[in-house]
Design a protein around this motif. Structure first.
Motif, PDB file in Angstrom:
ATOM      1  N   VAL A  44       6.616  23.007  -8.607  1.00  0.00           N
ATOM      2  CA  VAL A  44       6.754  24.055  -9.617  1.00  0.00           C
ATOM      3  C   VAL A  44       7.835  25.039  -9.164  1.00  0.00           C
ATOM      4  N   TYR A  45       8.841  25.208 -10.001  1.00  0.00           N
ATOM      5  CA  TYR A  45       9.964  26.118  -9.729  1.00  0.00           C
ATOM      6  C   TYR A  45       9.814  27.353 -10.613  1.00  0.00           C
ATOM      7  N   HIS A  46       9.987  28.535 -10.031  1.00  0.00           N
ATOM      8  CA  HIS A  46       9.930  29.783 -10.790  1.00  0.00           C
ATOM      9  C   HIS A  46      11.297  30.454 -10.746  1.00  0.00           C
ATOM     10  N   LEU A  47      11.840  30.724 -11.920  1.00  0.00           N
ATOM     11  CA  LEU A  47      13.176  31.303 -12.033  1.00  0.00           C
ATOM     12  C   LEU A  47      13.121  32.631 -12.764  1.00  0.00           C
ATOM     13  N   LEU A  48      14.091  33.487 -12.459  1.00  0.00           N
ATOM     14  CA  LEU A  48      14.175  34.822 -13.057  1.00  0.00           C
ATOM     15  C   LEU A  48      15.589  35.069 -13.559  1.00  0.00           C
ATOM     16  N   SER A  49      15.679  35.616 -14.766  1.00  0.00           N
ATOM     17  CA  SER A  49      16.967  36.029 -15.329  1.00  0.00           C
ATOM     18  C   SER A  49      17.017  37.551 -15.364  1.00  0.00           C
ATOM     19  N   PHE A  50      17.929  38.126 -14.585  1.00  0.00           N
ATOM     20  CA  PHE A  50      18.122  39.578 -14.623  1.00  0.00           C
ATOM     21  C   PHE A  50      18.803  39.990 -15.927  1.00  0.00           C
ATOM     22  N   LYS A  51      19.726  39.166 -16.371  1.00  0.00           N
ATOM     23  CA  LYS A  51      20.490  39.476 -17.582  1.00  0.00           C
ATOM     24  C   LYS A  51      19.579  39.594 -18.798  1.00  0.00           C
ATOM     25  N   HIS A  52      18.678  38.627 -18.963  1.00  0.00           N
ATOM     26  CA  HIS A  52      17.833  38.597 -20.157  1.00  0.00           C
ATOM     27  C   HIS A  52      16.408  39.095 -19.904  1.00  0.00           C
ATOM     28  N   ASN A  53      16.115  39.473 -18.652  1.00  0.00           N
ATOM     29  CA  ASN A  53      14.783  39.969 -18.299  1.00  0.00           C
ATOM     30  C   ASN A  53      13.704  38.972 -18.722  1.00  0.00           C
ATOM     31  N   ARG A  54      13.873  37.715 -18.263  1.00  0.00           N
ATOM     32  CA  ARG A  54      12.933  36.655 -18.616  1.00  0.00           C
ATOM     33  C   ARG A  54      12.627  35.803 -17.384  1.00  0.00           C
ATOM     34  N   ARG A  55      11.484  35.168 -17.415  1.00  0.00           N
ATOM     35  CA  ARG A  55      11.091  34.227 -16.373  1.00  0.00           C
ATOM     36  C   ARG A  55      10.806  32.875 -17.007  1.00  0.00           C
ATOM     37  N   ILE A  56      10.916  31.830 -16.189  1.00  0.00           N
ATOM     38  CA  ILE A  56      10.622  30.488 -16.668  1.00  0.00           C
ATOM     39  C   ILE A  56      10.019  29.683 -15.520  1.00  0.00           C
ATOM     40  N   ARG A  57       9.153  28.774 -15.870  1.00  0.00           N
ATOM     41  CA  ARG A  57       8.525  27.876 -14.896  1.00  0.00           C
ATOM     42  C   ARG A  57       8.954  26.450 -15.227  1.00  0.00           C
ATOM     43  N   VAL A  58       9.381  25.708 -14.219  1.00  0.00           N
ATOM     44  CA  VAL A  58       9.838  24.330 -14.399  1.00  0.00           C
ATOM     45  C   VAL A  58       8.989  23.434 -13.499  1.00  0.00           C
ATOM     46  N   LYS A  59       8.479  22.327 -14.069  1.00  0.00           N
ATOM     47  CA  LYS A  59       7.607  21.433 -13.315  1.00  0.00           C
ATOM     48  C   LYS A  59       8.160  20.014 -13.293  1.00  0.00           C
ATOM     49  N   VAL A  60       7.973  19.347 -12.157  1.00  0.00           N
ATOM     50  CA  VAL A  60       8.210  17.910 -12.041  1.00  0.00           C
ATOM     51  C   VAL A  60       7.019  17.317 -11.299  1.00  0.00           C
ATOM     52  N   THR A  61       6.801  16.027 -11.476  1.00  0.00           N
ATOM     53  CA  THR A  61       5.719  15.349 -10.777  1.00  0.00           C
ATOM     54  C   THR A  61       6.286  14.238  -9.910  1.00  0.00           C
ATOM     55  N   THR A  62       5.520  13.863  -8.885  1.00  0.00           N
ATOM     56  CA  THR A  62       5.909  12.777  -8.002  1.00  0.00           C
ATOM     57  C   THR A  62       4.668  12.240  -7.317  1.00  0.00           C
ATOM     58  N   ASP A  63       4.836  11.165  -6.566  1.00  0.00           N
ATOM     59  CA  ASP A  63       3.724  10.629  -5.796  1.00  0.00           C
ATOM     60  C   ASP A  63       3.975  10.880  -4.314  1.00  0.00           C
ATOM     61  N   GLU A  64       3.185  10.234  -3.476  1.00  0.00           N
ATOM     62  CA  GLU A  64       3.273  10.511  -2.046  1.00  0.00           C
ATOM     63  C   GLU A  64       4.518   9.914  -1.396  1.00  0.00           C
ATOM     64  N   ASP A  65       5.174   8.985  -2.080  1.00  0.00           N
ATOM     65  CA  ASP A  65       6.295   8.273  -1.463  1.00  0.00           C
ATOM     66  C   ASP A  65       7.640   8.537  -2.121  1.00  0.00           C
ATOM     67  N   THR A  66       7.648   8.973  -3.386  1.00  0.00           N
ATOM     68  CA  THR A  66       8.897   9.112  -4.131  1.00  0.00           C
ATOM     69  C   THR A  66       9.507  10.486  -3.890  1.00  0.00           C
ATOM     70  N   PRO A  67      10.752  10.563  -3.420  1.00  0.00           N
ATOM     71  CA  PRO A  67      11.366  11.867  -3.149  1.00  0.00           C
ATOM     72  C   PRO A  67      11.774  12.595  -4.423  1.00  0.00           C
ATOM     73  N   VAL A  68      11.821  13.902  -4.325  1.00  0.00           N
ATOM     74  CA  VAL A  68      12.325  14.774  -5.390  1.00  0.00           C
ATOM     75  C   VAL A  68      13.713  15.246  -4.970  1.00  0.00           C
ATOM     76  N   PRO A  69      14.714  15.191  -5.848  1.00  0.00           N
ATOM     77  CA  PRO A  69      16.037  15.698  -5.470  1.00  0.00           C
ATOM     78  C   PRO A  69      15.971  17.169  -5.051  1.00  0.00           C
ATOM     79  N   SER A  70      16.644  17.494  -3.971  1.00  0.00           N
ATOM     80  CA  SER A  70      16.629  18.866  -3.471  1.00  0.00           C
ATOM     81  C   SER A  70      17.417  19.789  -4.395  1.00  0.00           C
ATOM     82  N   ALA A  71      16.899  21.010  -4.554  1.00  0.00           N
ATOM     83  CA  ALA A  71      17.578  22.032  -5.344  1.00  0.00           C
ATOM     84  C   ALA A  71      18.440  22.942  -4.487  1.00  0.00           C
ATOM     85  N   ALA A  72      18.606  22.598  -3.205  1.00  0.00           N
ATOM     86  CA  ALA A  72      19.350  23.471  -2.293  1.00  0.00           C
ATOM     87  C   ALA A  72      20.804  23.629  -2.699  1.00  0.00           C
ATOM     88  N   GLY A  73      21.383  22.623  -3.355  1.00  0.00           N
ATOM     89  CA  GLY A  73      22.769  22.746  -3.785  1.00  0.00           C
ATOM     90  C   GLY A  73      22.950  23.679  -4.966  1.00  0.00           C
TER      91      GLY A  73
END
Length: 211
Positions: free
Chosen positions: A78-107
């Motif tokens: 679960v990713y939580h994001l904040l917009s200062f410009k629009h004063n809004r928040r959003i939640r983003v979800k993805v699912t996975t299992d014990e073996d399948t990797p999730v792409p990193s958001a570090a970039g």
């Protein structure tokens, strides 16, 4: 603060812009917009949410995990994001299992590096291409992921500093409850519907619907 209708319109606009990358979007009664997206599309979705003029969610405030063992893909990111410009928040979800990797958001959000380390440490969610994916809260050599629902409560060791021995020691985890004396005459313990009524509580019966 955005209204439910504004967030509903925003969710529909994001879904239209991202097409099949968005699996679902919903707004809760408390005015919280949640997107469920494809795991392999998370980097594209986060980049759009950060850069699109109508969103501008430029700050990643948190990444957390959740475990639902009964699901085929039991783990949720679960990713939580904040917009200062629009004063809004959003939640983003993805699912996975014990073996399948999730792409990193570090970039997209450099702060994701540490958040993903925590999710890996506590839930065992693997993030592909994270530049420094290693444990962050548990001790070196720790086995398992302690926030999974099936993680055993005993049989592991914990580390602490012993002031008498002047060194770090390892001990078996013991989850014992200290003896407690219950005072059922206290107004904070032993209260039931049939028991005594605290001063002021008699007003609650006035608001109960009549049969």
């Amino acid at each position: 603060m955005a209204s439910i209708q504004e967030l509903t319109d925003l969710g529909a606009a994001i879904a239209a812009a991202l097409g099949g990358d968005v699996l679902d979007h919903a707004v809760s009664p408390t005015a919280e917009l949640t997107l469920t997206v494809r795991r392999e599309s998370i980097v594209r979705v986060l980049t759009h949410l950060r850069d699109a003029p109508e969103t501008l969610f430029e700050q990643l405030t948190d990444i957390c995990g959740a475990d639902y063992p009964s699901r085929p893909e039991r783990l949720e990111v679960v990713y939580h994001l904040l917009s200062f410009k629009h004063n809004r928040r959003i939640r983003v979800k993805v699912t996975t299992d014990e073996d399948t990797p999730v792409p990193s958001a570090a970039g997209v959000f450099p702060a994701a590096t540490w958040f993903e380390r925590e999710a890996w440490d506590l839930y065992g969610i693997f993030f592909a291409d994270n530049p420094d994916l290693r444990r962050i809260l548990t001790d070196y050599g720790f086995e398992g992921h302690p926030l999974r629902k099936d993680f055993p409560l005993t049989g592991y060791v914990e580390v602490r500093y012993d002031t008498e021995q002047k060194r770090v020691v390892y001990e078996p985890v013991k989850l014992t409850q200290d003896f407690r004396t219950f005072d059922f005459l206290s107004p904070w313990e032993g209260m039931t519907r049939q028991g005594p009524v605290l001063p002021g509580d008699e007003k609650a019966a006035l608001n109960e619907p009549k049969a």
